[in-house]
Scaffold this active site. Structure first.
Site, PDB file in Angstrom:
ATOM      1  N   HIS A 139       0.855  -1.188   0.000  1.00 50.64           N
ATOM      2  CA  HIS A 139       0.000   0.000   0.000  1.00 50.64           C
ATOM      3  C   HIS A 139       0.889   1.235   0.000  1.00 50.64           C
ATOM      4  O   HIS A 139       1.771   1.385   0.840  1.00 50.64           O
ATOM      5  CB  HIS A 139      -0.898   0.006   1.236  1.00 50.64           C
ATOM      6  CG  HIS A 139      -1.714   1.245   1.381  1.00 50.64           C
ATOM      7  ND1 HIS A 139      -2.720   1.579   0.503  1.00 50.64           N
ATOM      8  CD2 HIS A 139      -1.652   2.247   2.301  1.00 50.64           C
ATOM      9  CE1 HIS A 139      -3.258   2.729   0.866  1.00 50.64           C
ATOM     10  NE2 HIS A 139      -2.632   3.156   1.953  1.00 50.64           N
ATOM     11  N   GLY A 159      -1.665  11.642   3.750  1.00 48.65           N
ATOM     12  CA  GLY A 159      -1.387  12.630   2.703  1.00 48.65           C
ATOM     13  C   GLY A 159      -0.493  12.142   1.580  1.00 48.65           C
ATOM     14  O   GLY A 159       0.119  12.943   0.877  1.00 48.65           O
ATOM     15  N   LYS A 160      -0.442  10.837   1.373  1.00 45.54           N
ATOM     16  CA  LYS A 160       0.427  10.290   0.320  1.00 45.54           C
ATOM     17  C   LYS A 160      -0.005  10.755  -1.075  1.00 45.54           C
ATOM     18  O   LYS A 160       0.803  11.203  -1.882  1.00 45.54           O
ATOM     19  CB  LYS A 160       0.422   8.754   0.385  1.00 45.54           C
ATOM     20  CG  LYS A 160       0.949   8.183   1.689  1.00 45.54           C
ATOM     21  CD  LYS A 160       1.014   6.677   1.651  1.00 45.54           C
ATOM     22  CE  LYS A 160      -0.354   6.016   1.556  1.00 45.54           C
ATOM     23  NZ  LYS A 160      -1.217   6.293   2.710  1.00 45.54           N
ATOM     24  N   ASP A 178      -2.102   3.976  -4.411  1.00 51.34           N
ATOM     25  CA  ASP A 178      -2.834   3.040  -3.560  1.00 51.34           C
ATOM     26  C   ASP A 178      -2.199   1.655  -3.511  1.00 51.34           C
ATOM     27  O   ASP A 178      -1.842   1.169  -2.447  1.00 51.34           O
ATOM     28  CB  ASP A 178      -4.294   2.930  -3.986  1.00 51.34           C
ATOM     29  CG  ASP A 178      -5.127   2.188  -2.950  1.00 51.34           C
ATOM     30  OD1 ASP A 178      -4.962   2.479  -1.754  1.00 51.34           O
ATOM     31  OD2 ASP A 178      -5.913   1.308  -3.331  1.00 51.34           O
ATOM     32  N   GLU A 202      -6.465   9.043  -6.283  1.00 48.68           N
ATOM     33  CA  GLU A 202      -7.606   9.404  -5.437  1.00 48.68           C
ATOM     34  C   GLU A 202      -7.235  10.557  -4.510  1.00 48.68           C
ATOM     35  O   GLU A 202      -6.247  10.473  -3.770  1.00 48.68           O
ATOM     36  CB  GLU A 202      -8.047   8.202  -4.595  1.00 48.68           C
ATOM     37  CG  GLU A 202      -9.200   8.536  -3.659  1.00 48.68           C
ATOM     38  CD  GLU A 202      -9.434   7.478  -2.596  1.00 48.68           C
ATOM     39  OE1 GLU A 202     -10.226   7.742  -1.672  1.00 48.68           O
ATOM     40  OE2 GLU A 202      -8.812   6.399  -2.681  1.00 48.68           O
ATOM     41  N   ARG A 243      17.735  15.056  12.672  1.00 45.21           N
ATOM     42  CA  ARG A 243      17.973  16.404  12.164  1.00 45.21           C
ATOM     43  C   ARG A 243      19.262  16.492  11.357  1.00 45.21           C
ATOM     44  O   ARG A 243      19.468  17.465  10.629  1.00 45.21           O
ATOM     45  CB  ARG A 243      18.037  17.390  13.339  1.00 45.21           C
ATOM     46  CG  ARG A 243      16.736  17.444  14.130  1.00 45.21           C
ATOM     47  CD  ARG A 243      16.800  18.457  15.250  1.00 45.21           C
ATOM     48  NE  ARG A 243      16.961  19.813  14.742  1.00 45.21           N
ATOM     49  CZ  ARG A 243      17.048  20.894  15.532  1.00 45.21           C
ATOM     50  NH1 ARG A 243      17.002  20.751  16.840  1.00 45.21           N
ATOM     51  NH2 ARG A 243      17.188  22.085  15.000  1.00 45.21           N
TER      52      ARG A 243
END
Length: 317
Positions: A139, A159-160, A178, A202, A243
Site C-alpha cells: 500500500h 497525505g500520500k 494506492d 484518489e 535532524r
C-alpha cells in the site's frame, strides 16, 4: 510466480501459432533458461534439459535443411518425443513439414517469431524473468522524482496521494497510487501499478483523477525501479526526529535493503518539496557525496584546529 503459462507467453510475445497442442492452455514454463537444440539434432542428449523453451535458430534450421528427409524425420521424432513445452522457430523461417507432422504426433506446440535468434532469446529471457520474479504488493504511492524511483508509504489519510499530486505539478511522474506491485529483478526492485487502476489518483474531497488525461503522458510512467522509500507519519509532539541524517535508516523489501526517510507531517510543512529534496539528496549520496558527513567532518576539523591553536597560543584561521 514460479511458472508462466504458455498461452500468456504467446500473447505477450506476439508469436505466430503454427501448431497448438491440445493442452497448450495448461502448459507451464518453469525456467527462464532457453535452449538451442543443435546438439540434440545431431543426436547428443546426455545433457539435454527438455523443460526449457526450445529455439530453432538459423544455425539449427540450416542444419536440418541440409539433412535428407529420412534423417530429418528421425532427428525431429526423437527430439519431440521429450516433454518440451514449446518449439519456437526464429527469423520467420519456413516450418519443415516433418516438424509439423511430428508436433501433432507428440502433442508439442510450435510457434514462429520474426526476430533474429539472439533478439528472440533476449526478449524471452526478459519476459520470463519478469513473470517469475519474486513479487509483493504494498500500500503506497510510487513516483519517478526527477530520475529517482520513490515509494511513498504511510498510514491511510496521512497525505500520500496529495503529496504525489503536488509532485506531479512539479514535473514528477506517477507510477502507482494506492497499490504498488513490486517485483525483484536480480538485485533491483521494479514497481508498477495494477492495470485496472493505472494512472488514476484518489484525492479526498475531489475524487478520482485520471492523471494521464489531466497532465498528459509526460506525467505518468508504467513502471520504474525503486531507489528509496519515504514514509510519511503524523507529527508526534515530543518525538525526536533525525535532524542531521548521519545515521541512514533502511527497509527490506523482497530481500533487498533500500534507504528509508521518515518525514513527519503537520500543517504548514511543504511535504512535496521535502520529498523532492530527499530524492535529490539520495542521488547525491549514490554519487558519493553526503552533506551530513561533509558538515560533520568540517565541524571536527574546526574543533581540532581550535585545540591546536589553543595549545600553541596562536589564533585559529
Amino acid at each position: 510466480m514460479d511458472y508462466v503459462l504458455l498461452k500468456n507467453l504467446i500473447k505477450e510475445m506476439n508469436l505466430e501459432e503454427v501448431y497448438l497442442s491440445d493442452d497448450a492452455d495448461k502448459v507451464k514454463i518453469n525456467t527462464t533458461e532457453i535452449s538451442r537444440p543443435g546438439l540434440q539434432m545431431a543426436g547428443y542428449y546426455q545433457k539435454f534439459v527438455p523443460d526449457r523453451v526450445q529455439i530453432i535458430g538459423s544455425a539449427e534450421w540450416h542444419y536440418l535443411r541440409d539433412m535428407d528427409d529420412d534423417m530429418r524425420y528421425r532427428s525431429l521424432d526423437k527430439f519431440l518425443s521429450y516433454p518440451i513445452p514449446v518449439v519456437v522457430v526464429a527469423r520467420n523461417h519456413d516450418v519443415f513439414p516433418e516438424l509439423l507432422e511430428l508436433a501433432r504426433k507428440h502433442g508439442r506446440t510450435v510457434l514462429r517469431g520474426k526476430k533474429s535468434t539472439s533478439m528472440l532469446i533476449n526478449d524471452l529471457v526478459i519476459n520470463l524473468g519478469l513473470w517469475m520474479a519474486p513479487a509483493v504488493t504494498m500500500h503506497g504511492v510510487m513516483l519517478d522524482v526527477f530520475g529517482i524511483g520513490v515509494l511513498i508509504t504511510g498510514k491511510s489519510g496521512v497525505g500520500k496521494s496529495e503529496t504525489a499530486l503536488d509532485l506531479i505539478t512539479r514535473g514528477c511522474r506517477l507510477v502507482a497510487d494506492d497499490m504498488v506491485e513490486i517485483m525483484r529483478v536480480e538485485d533491483t526492485l521494479r514497481g508498477t501499478c495494477p492495470e485496472l487502476i493505472r494512472y488514476f489518483l484518489e484525492i479526498r474531497g475531489v475524487g478520482i483523477l485520471d492523471i494521464e488525461r489531466l497532465y498528459g503522458v509526460g506525467a505518468v510512467k508504467q513502471f520504474d525501479y525503486i531507489d528509496m522509500v519515504v514514509e510519511l507519519e503524523a507529527w508526534e509532539k515530543g518525538k525526536e526526529y533525525d535532524r542531521m541524517g548521519l545515521e541512514e535508516d533502511t527497509i527490506e523489501i523482497l530481500g533487498i535493503n533500500l534507504p528509508k526517510v521518515t518525514i513527519p507531517v503537520k500543517p504548514g510543512r511543504n511535504i512535496a518539496m521535502i520529498v523532492e529534496v530527499a530524492a535529490k539528496n539520495n542521488r547525491q549520496k549514490r554519487l558519493g557525496y553526503n552533506a551530513a558527513k561533509e558538515l560533520d567532518e568540517r565541524v571536527k576539523r574546526s574543533i581540532e584546529d581550535r585545540k591546536k591553536a589553543h595549545s600553541t597560543g596562536s589564533k585559529p584561521d
